[in-house]
Write a protein that holds these residues in place. Structure first.
Motif, PDB file in Angstrom:
ATOM      1  N   THR A 283       6.242 -13.039  -8.386  1.00 17.49           N
ATOM      2  CA  THR A 283       7.514 -13.740  -8.244  1.00 17.49           C
ATOM      3  C   THR A 283       8.280 -13.310  -7.000  1.00 17.49           C
ATOM      4  O   THR A 283       9.444 -13.654  -6.848  1.00 17.49           O
ATOM      5  N   LEU A 284       7.649 -12.570  -6.117  1.00 11.52           N
ATOM      6  CA  LEU A 284       8.313 -12.053  -4.922  1.00 11.52           C
ATOM      7  C   LEU A 284       7.506 -12.413  -3.692  1.00 11.52           C
ATOM      8  O   LEU A 284       6.310 -12.141  -3.636  1.00 11.52           O
ATOM      9  N   ASP A 285       8.161 -13.031  -2.711  1.00 10.43           N
ATOM     10  CA  ASP A 285       7.449 -13.464  -1.515  1.00 10.43           C
ATOM     11  C   ASP A 285       7.347 -12.408  -0.423  1.00 10.43           C
ATOM     12  O   ASP A 285       6.308 -12.249   0.182  1.00 10.43           O
ATOM     13  N   ALA A 286       8.402 -11.731  -0.138  1.00  8.23           N
ATOM     14  CA  ALA A 286       8.441 -10.885   1.050  1.00  8.23           C
ATOM     15  C   ALA A 286       8.181  -9.429   0.706  1.00  8.23           C
ATOM     16  O   ALA A 286       9.088  -8.609   0.673  1.00  8.23           O
ATOM     17  N   THR A 287       6.935  -9.115   0.445  1.00  8.03           N
ATOM     18  CA  THR A 287       6.577  -7.722   0.222  1.00  8.03           C
ATOM     19  C   THR A 287       5.197  -7.465   0.813  1.00  8.03           C
ATOM     20  O   THR A 287       4.446  -8.391   1.102  1.00  8.03           O
ATOM     21  N   VAL A 288       4.890  -6.212   0.975  1.00 10.47           N
ATOM     22  CA  VAL A 288       3.612  -5.776   1.518  1.00 10.47           C
ATOM     23  C   VAL A 288       3.019  -4.778   0.535  1.00 10.47           C
ATOM     24  O   VAL A 288       3.736  -3.927   0.003  1.00 10.47           O
ATOM     25  N   LEU A 289       1.725  -4.893   0.274  1.00  9.12           N
ATOM     26  CA  LEU A 289       1.043  -3.894  -0.538  1.00  9.12           C
ATOM     27  C   LEU A 289       0.344  -2.923   0.396  1.00  9.12           C
ATOM     28  O   LEU A 289      -0.457  -3.330   1.242  1.00  9.12           O
ATOM     29  N   GLN A 290       0.660  -1.653   0.255  1.00 10.20           N
ATOM     30  CA  GLN A 290      -0.008  -0.612   1.022  1.00 10.20           C
ATOM     31  C   GLN A 290      -1.106  -0.033   0.137  1.00 10.20           C
ATOM     32  O   GLN A 290      -0.854   0.307  -1.022  1.00 10.20           O
ATOM     33  N   ILE A 291      -2.309   0.051   0.687  1.00  9.62           N
ATOM     34  CA  ILE A 291      -3.472   0.489  -0.087  1.00  9.62           C
ATOM     35  C   ILE A 291      -3.924   1.855   0.415  1.00  9.62           C
ATOM     36  O   ILE A 291      -4.145   2.049   1.616  1.00  9.62           O
ATOM     37  N   TYR A 292      -4.088   2.795  -0.518  1.00 11.74           N
ATOM     38  CA  TYR A 292      -4.538   4.145  -0.196  1.00 11.74           C
ATOM     39  C   TYR A 292      -5.797   4.452  -1.004  1.00 11.74           C
ATOM     40  O   TYR A 292      -5.913   4.034  -2.155  1.00 11.74           O
ATOM     41  N   LEU A 293      -6.706   5.209  -0.431  1.00 13.26           N
ATOM     42  CA  LEU A 293      -7.903   5.682  -1.117  1.00 13.26           C
ATOM     43  C   LEU A 293      -7.715   7.162  -1.407  1.00 13.26           C
ATOM     44  O   LEU A 293      -7.398   7.938  -0.493  1.00 13.26           O
ATOM     45  N   ARG A 294      -7.881   7.534  -2.650  1.00 12.40           N
ATOM     46  CA  ARG A 294      -7.816   8.958  -2.990  1.00 12.40           C
ATOM     47  C   ARG A 294      -8.949   9.656  -2.268  1.00 12.40           C
ATOM     48  O   ARG A 294     -10.116   9.309  -2.444  1.00 12.40           O
ATOM     49  N   HIS A 295      -8.627  10.626  -1.470  1.00  5.04           N
ATOM     50  CA  HIS A 295      -9.635  11.331  -0.674  1.00  5.04           C
ATOM     51  C   HIS A 295     -10.066  12.585  -1.415  1.00  5.04           C
ATOM     52  O   HIS A 295      -9.219  13.338  -1.896  1.00  5.04           O
ATOM     53  N   PRO A 296     -11.367  12.829  -1.502  1.00  7.37           N
ATOM     54  CA  PRO A 296     -11.822  14.001  -2.253  1.00  7.37           C
ATOM     55  C   PRO A 296     -11.429  15.320  -1.589  1.00  7.37           C
ATOM     56  O   PRO A 296     -11.375  16.345  -2.238  1.00  7.37           O
ATOM     57  N   ASP A 297     -11.130  15.304  -0.292  1.00  6.18           N
ATOM     58  CA  ASP A 297     -10.750  16.515   0.423  1.00  6.18           C
ATOM     59  C   ASP A 297      -9.244  16.467   0.689  1.00  6.18           C
ATOM     60  O   ASP A 297      -8.802  15.754   1.584  1.00  6.18           O
ATOM     61  N   PRO A 298      -8.431  17.209  -0.084  1.00  2.32           N
ATOM     62  CA  PRO A 298      -6.981  17.144   0.078  1.00  2.32           C
ATOM     63  C   PRO A 298      -6.508  17.488   1.491  1.00  2.32           C
ATOM     64  O   PRO A 298      -5.476  17.013   1.931  1.00  2.32           O
ATOM     65  N   ALA A 299      -7.256  18.300   2.211  1.00  2.00           N
ATOM     66  CA  ALA A 299      -6.861  18.669   3.570  1.00  2.00           C
ATOM     67  C   ALA A 299      -6.907  17.473   4.517  1.00  2.00           C
ATOM     68  O   ALA A 299      -6.215  17.451   5.528  1.00  2.00           O
ATOM     69  N   ARG A 300      -7.716  16.463   4.205  1.00  2.80           N
ATOM     70  CA  ARG A 300      -7.842  15.292   5.065  1.00  2.80           C
ATOM     71  C   ARG A 300      -7.009  14.116   4.590  1.00  2.80           C
ATOM     72  O   ARG A 300      -7.020  13.060   5.199  1.00  2.80           O
ATOM     73  N   SER A 301      -6.309  14.275   3.502  1.00  5.85           N
ATOM     74  CA  SER A 301      -5.533  13.155   2.962  1.00  5.85           C
ATOM     75  C   SER A 301      -4.115  13.176   3.508  1.00  5.85           C
ATOM     76  O   SER A 301      -3.630  14.189   3.979  1.00  5.85           O
ATOM     77  N   GLY A 302      -3.467  12.046   3.410  1.00  7.33           N
ATOM     78  CA  GLY A 302      -2.108  11.913   3.917  1.00  7.33           C
ATOM     79  C   GLY A 302      -1.124  11.722   2.785  1.00  7.33           C
ATOM     80  O   GLY A 302      -1.210  12.379   1.755  1.00  7.33           O
ATOM     81  N   GLN A 303      -0.203  10.772   2.962  1.00  6.87           N
ATOM     82  CA  GLN A 303       0.825  10.475   1.983  1.00  6.87           C
ATOM     83  C   GLN A 303       0.191  10.146   0.628  1.00  6.87           C
ATOM     84  O   GLN A 303      -0.854   9.514   0.551  1.00  6.87           O
ATOM     85  N   HIS A 304       0.795  10.610  -0.435  1.00 10.06           N
ATOM     86  CA  HIS A 304       0.342  10.379  -1.808  1.00 10.06           C
ATOM     87  C   HIS A 304      -1.014  11.040  -2.084  1.00 10.06           C
ATOM     88  O   HIS A 304      -1.705  10.654  -3.013  1.00 10.06           O
ATOM     89  N   GLY A 305      -1.426  12.025  -1.273  1.00  9.06           N
ATOM     90  CA  GLY A 305      -2.716  12.667  -1.476  1.00  9.06           C
ATOM     91  C   GLY A 305      -3.868  11.727  -1.244  1.00  9.06           C
ATOM     92  O   GLY A 305      -4.910  11.852  -1.864  1.00  9.06           O
ATOM     93  N   ALA A 306      -3.673  10.753  -0.359  1.00  9.76           N
ATOM     94  CA  ALA A 306      -4.686   9.724  -0.170  1.00  9.76           C
ATOM     95  C   ALA A 306      -4.763   9.296   1.294  1.00  9.76           C
ATOM     96  O   ALA A 306      -3.871   9.572   2.090  1.00  9.76           O
ATOM     97  N   LEU A 307      -5.835   8.607   1.607  1.00 12.94           N
ATOM     98  CA  LEU A 307      -6.089   8.088   2.942  1.00 12.94           C
ATOM     99  C   LEU A 307      -5.592   6.649   3.022  1.00 12.94           C
ATOM    100  O   LEU A 307      -5.982   5.818   2.197  1.00 12.94           O
ATOM    101  N   PHE A 308      -4.727   6.348   3.987  1.00 14.00           N
ATOM    102  CA  PHE A 308      -4.196   4.993   4.143  1.00 14.00           C
ATOM    103  C   PHE A 308      -5.316   4.066   4.608  1.00 14.00           C
ATOM    104  O   PHE A 308      -5.957   4.308   5.612  1.00 14.00           O
ATOM    105  N   MET A 309      -5.562   3.000   3.847  1.00  8.75           N
ATOM    106  CA  MET A 309      -6.626   2.055   4.178  1.00  8.75           C
ATOM    107  C   MET A 309      -6.096   0.839   4.923  1.00  8.75           C
ATOM    108  O   MET A 309      -6.802   0.251   5.717  1.00  8.75           O
ATOM    109  N   GLY A 310      -4.875   0.415   4.619  1.00  2.00           N
ATOM    110  CA  GLY A 310      -4.305  -0.743   5.282  1.00  2.00           C
ATOM    111  C   GLY A 310      -3.223  -1.386   4.432  1.00  2.00           C
ATOM    112  O   GLY A 310      -2.929  -0.925   3.326  1.00  2.00           O
ATOM    113  N   SER A 311      -2.643  -2.450   4.988  1.00  2.00           N
ATOM    114  CA  SER A 311      -1.568  -3.182   4.313  1.00  2.00           C
ATOM    115  C   SER A 311      -1.933  -4.643   4.183  1.00  2.00           C
ATOM    116  O   SER A 311      -2.614  -5.193   5.050  1.00  2.00           O
TER     117      SER A 311
END
Length: 166
Positions: free
Chosen positions: A66-94
């Motif tokens: 029901t909402l038109d103007a939004t973006v979904l940001q997709i993150y992949l949980r990365h098995p190596d926490p040292a290589r992950s970013g925001q939310h403990g995950a790797l940003f895949m795209g929007s």
């Protein structure tokens, strides 16, 4: 899937590598989504040479809301926490969902289909397959956060591979 009009001479065949099993209700804070890995597709990916051209796509099917103007940001949980970013995950795209209300009202049973090329993350996905992981963990976050009274539902999320052979 085949594309008869492909003038580059490549055969086009997408194969589901991993997919969600239940529909997903996206909330304001975001949602965790497990994607179960298909053993046959994983074997196909593992058997392809790392230097071979393989395209990877993230598909969101039956996106309704029901909402038109939004973006979904997709993150992949990365098995190596040292290589992950925001939310403990790797940003895949929007994925922008402009026109979502219209697509939902025009075909409420189908909604939108969104495709994101995630081939750049091959170096993270292949090792997970080689380790024998049984699922990928995704985190889907709306930006900006959803307002009260709005909703976004996704029928299924999948990761597909396209082995490319000249």
């Amino acid at each position: 899937m085949s594309d008869a009009g492909n003038t580059a001479g490549w055969s086009r065949s997408l194969r589901a590598l991993a997919s969600s099993k239940a529909s997903i209700a996206v909330n304001s804070a975001g949602v965790e989504v497990p994607l179960l890995i298909d053993d046959d597709a994983a074997a196909l990916l593992a058997s392809t040479d790392a230097a071979a051209t393989v395209r990877l796509y993230l598909l969101l099917e039956q996106v309704r809301g029901t909402l038109d103007a939004t973006v979904l940001q997709i993150y992949l949980r990365h098995p190596d926490p040292a290589r992950s970013g925001q939310h403990g995950a790797l940003f895949m795209g929007s994925i922008a969902l402009y026109g979502l209300r219209r697509a939902t009202s025009a075909s409420p049973d189908r909604g939108m289909v969104c495709i994101l090329d995630i081939s750049a993350h091959d170096t993270v996905l292949r090792p997970a397959i080689a380790r024998g992981d049984t699922q990928f963990g995704l985190y889907v976050r709306p930006h900006p956060p959803l307002q009260t009274g709005t909703s976004i539902d996704i029928g299924r999320i999948g990761i597909c591979i396209e082995p490319r052979q000249p």
